[in-house]
Design an enzyme around this catalytic site. Structure first.
Site, PDB file in Angstrom:
ATOM      1  N   ARG A 140       0.851  -1.179   0.000  1.00 14.52           N
ATOM      2  CA  ARG A 140       0.000   0.000   0.000  1.00 14.52           C
ATOM      3  C   ARG A 140       0.891   1.236   0.000  1.00 14.52           C
ATOM      4  O   ARG A 140       2.007   1.220   0.515  1.00 14.52           O
ATOM      5  CB  ARG A 140      -0.893   0.013   1.247  1.00 14.52           C
ATOM      6  CG  ARG A 140      -1.906   1.157   1.253  1.00 14.52           C
ATOM      7  CD  ARG A 140      -2.601   1.309   2.597  1.00 14.52           C
ATOM      8  NE  ARG A 140      -3.530   2.436   2.546  1.00 14.52           N
ATOM      9  CZ  ARG A 140      -4.086   2.999   3.602  1.00 14.52           C
ATOM     10  NH1 ARG A 140      -3.798   2.556   4.826  1.00 14.52           N
ATOM     11  NH2 ARG A 140      -4.917   4.020   3.470  1.00 14.52           N
ATOM     12  N   HIS A 141       0.390   2.322  -0.570  1.00 10.54           N
ATOM     13  CA  HIS A 141       1.129   3.593  -0.554  1.00 10.54           C
ATOM     14  C   HIS A 141       1.344   4.071   0.880  1.00 10.54           C
ATOM     15  O   HIS A 141       0.771   3.545   1.840  1.00 10.54           O
ATOM     16  CB  HIS A 141       0.352   4.652  -1.332  1.00 10.54           C
ATOM     17  CG  HIS A 141      -1.041   4.872  -0.794  1.00 10.54           C
ATOM     18  ND1 HIS A 141      -1.296   5.562   0.372  1.00 10.54           N
ATOM     19  CD2 HIS A 141      -2.246   4.462  -1.250  1.00 10.54           C
ATOM     20  CE1 HIS A 141      -2.580   5.585   0.603  1.00 10.54           C
ATOM     21  NE2 HIS A 141      -3.189   4.919  -0.358  1.00 10.54           N
ATOM     22  N   ARG A 196      -0.750   9.805   3.619  1.00 13.65           N
ATOM     23  CA  ARG A 196      -1.258  10.786   2.643  1.00 13.65           C
ATOM     24  C   ARG A 196      -2.219  11.760   3.310  1.00 13.65           C
ATOM     25  O   ARG A 196      -2.635  11.575   4.462  1.00 13.65           O
ATOM     26  CB  ARG A 196      -1.995  10.074   1.507  1.00 13.65           C
ATOM     27  CG  ARG A 196      -3.152   9.196   1.986  1.00 13.65           C
ATOM     28  CD  ARG A 196      -4.128   8.892   0.878  1.00 13.65           C
ATOM     29  NE  ARG A 196      -5.113   7.877   1.237  1.00 13.65           N
ATOM     30  CZ  ARG A 196      -6.180   8.072   1.993  1.00 13.65           C
ATOM     31  NH1 ARG A 196      -6.391   9.269   2.525  1.00 13.65           N
ATOM     32  NH2 ARG A 196      -7.034   7.088   2.256  1.00 13.65           N
ATOM     33  N   ARG A 243      -0.032   9.198  -5.462  1.00 15.37           N
ATOM     34  CA  ARG A 243       0.531   8.683  -4.201  1.00 15.37           C
ATOM     35  C   ARG A 243       1.147   7.300  -4.362  1.00 15.37           C
ATOM     36  O   ARG A 243       2.102   6.968  -3.661  1.00 15.37           O
ATOM     37  CB  ARG A 243      -0.528   8.687  -3.102  1.00 15.37           C
ATOM     38  CG  ARG A 243      -1.779   7.860  -3.389  1.00 15.37           C
ATOM     39  CD  ARG A 243      -2.786   8.023  -2.255  1.00 15.37           C
ATOM     40  NE  ARG A 243      -4.046   7.329  -2.498  1.00 15.37           N
ATOM     41  CZ  ARG A 243      -5.070   7.849  -3.165  1.00 15.37           C
ATOM     42  NH1 ARG A 243      -4.971   9.080  -3.663  1.00 15.37           N
ATOM     43  NH2 ARG A 243      -6.189   7.167  -3.338  1.00 15.37           N
ATOM     44  N   ASP A 293      -4.954   0.161  -0.187  1.00 19.85           N
ATOM     45  CA  ASP A 293      -5.428  -0.769   0.828  1.00 19.85           C
ATOM     46  C   ASP A 293      -6.467  -1.727   0.255  1.00 19.85           C
ATOM     47  O   ASP A 293      -6.482  -2.917   0.583  1.00 19.85           O
ATOM     48  CB  ASP A 293      -5.988  -0.020   2.043  1.00 19.85           C
ATOM     49  CG  ASP A 293      -7.020   1.045   1.682  1.00 19.85           C
ATOM     50  OD1 ASP A 293      -7.307   1.235   0.493  1.00 19.85           O
ATOM     51  OD2 ASP A 293      -7.526   1.702   2.621  1.00 19.85           O
TER      52      ASP A 293
END
Length: 420
Positions: free
Chosen positions: A35-36, A39, A103, A283
């Protein structure tokens, strides 16, 4: 003395056999899905005191914290796969793909900065400990690998309608009706539901993470309850009702590609140089994958969390798959096992136990079964058929009566008769 020497020789042979066996087992291929990083919120709710202008780069953008999270994950991967991956970047050894989102693209780049810091000839500027590494992507509208849920699937949409009728969903809605009414009143969101309330938690979580003061109505209990509802919304997307079929239409798409890549890497007749495939996503991507694997723990995946597939060649020449999940920086990933399979799962068993969620014809599987898709058409045809049947009966009745009249009888007008 001779017995002692024999015993020593036996132990030495046993030790060497174990050592050789340990050395012989080799890592052959790795797939990483993460996942990034941290943010800004995706959006603000109507009464939110913080709007897009309050965030340096606007909504949904990777923060400096998120960049650091992925740089650290890249370093952790570099340490974990030391001796397997080259110290320096080799384009034939690693392939990185991301969703077409700022992102996730930036997270992949930060991750690669930690995984492949330039050395020697790759250092193009002595003052910059960074080098460009390609990150591949496709437009979001064309992404059928990493962007979940895949909504252009009529059968999935039908399953979601059925999920809304399930006892669990109905009970959850009833139990939280007053709470969601309060949230709707405080946020100004109209028509709030179990499927939309996640955005409230997401916004509040981001604001809290960035040290912004939350409104008075957001107590710790309220925040926890919103988190629980967000976790439920993930289960709504990929489970609760007909989870295996949802898995086949959603996370199984990514799992199928991962297993295809692993199978190709295990094909010793066609050796390849590719050792690492990395997917930078969201996610929902990780949850969809884990739900298809039936290993999801029911909680939201943290920023920069990472699911790993590792393919090993055993000393016997057979292959096995191990999975790991890293959900906290600074800690080693913990092992993840398929249900009814050891953590070191033989490749063929892994393929067999996941085949129910691997679609061979996704477009076909996404079609709504005709029994439900054509209900209105069937009803219309039935009505038309009944009318046609009645018309045929009426026509046959008329013909029968005409044929029943006496032979030779003919009615003529008096006007045409001869006068006496």
């Amino acid at each position: 003395m001779a017995t002692s020497r024999l015993g020593f020789s036996f132990l030495l042979s046993l030790f060497l056999a174990v050592a050789c066996s340990t050395v012989a087992r080799q890592l052959r291929f790795v797939t990483v899905i993460y996942r990034h990083g941290d943010r800004s919120p995706i959006k603000a709710y109507p009464k939110d005191p913080y709007q897009e202008s309050d965030w340096p780069q606007g909504f949904g953008q990777l923060s400096q914290v998120g960049m650091m999270q992925h740089w650290e994950l890249g370093q952790a991967l570099r340490t974990r796969y030391s001796g397997f991956l080259n110290k320096s970047y080799d384009r034939q050894e690693a392939y990185i793909r991301s969703t077409d989102c700022d992102r996730t693209l930036m997270s992949a780049e930060a991750n690669l900065a930690g995984l492949y810091p330039p050395e020697g000839s790759q250092l193009f500027n002595p003052n910059i400990s960074w080098q460009p590494v390609p990150v591949h992507t496709v437009p979001e509208s064309q992404d059928r690998l990493l962007k979940f849920p895949l909504l252009n699937c009529p059968r999935y949409q039908q399953l979601q309608r059925e999920t809304r009728q399930s006892a669990e969903y109905v009970n959850k809605t009833r139990e939280n009706a007053n709470f969601m009414a309060m949230v709707a009143n405080e946020t100004g969101i109209q028509n709030i539901s179990l499927e939309s309330v996640w955005s409230v938690y997401d916004t509040l979580f981001c604001e809290q993470s960035h040290n912004l003061t939350l409104p008075p109505w957001v107590s710790p209990n309220v925040l926890q309850r919103l988190k629980d509802l967000k976790d439920f919304s993930f289960r709504f997307l990929f489970g609760i009702h007909r989870q295996v079929e949802k898995g086949r239409l959603q996370g199984g798409v990514l799992l199928g590609q991962i297993l295809k890549n692993i199978s190709e890497a295990a094909n010793t007749s066609r050796p390849q140089r590719l050792k690492l495939i990395t997917y930078s996503a969201h996610d929902t991507t990780v949850v969809a994958l884990q739900m298809a694997l039936n290993v999801y723990n029911g909680k939201q995946t943290p920023y920069a969390s990472c699911h790993m597939f590792e393919l090993y060649e055993e000393d016997s020449g057979n292959f096995s798959v191990e999975m790991y999940f890293r959900n906290e920086s600074g800690k080693e990933p913990f092992p993840v096992a398929l249900p009814d399979c050891p953590q070191r799962c033989p490749l063929q068993d892994f393929l067999l136990k996941t085949q129910s969620v691997i679609s061979q014809e996704w477009d076909h599987d996404c079609q709504v079964p005709s029994t439900s898709q054509d209900t209105e058409v069937i009803i219309a045809l039935a009505v038309c058929g009944s009318i046609l049947f009645l018309l045929v009966i009426l026509l046959l009745t008329v013909l029968f009566r005409l044929q029943a009249q006496p032979t030779g009888y003919r009615h003529v007008s008096d006007e045409g008769e001869d006068q006496p």
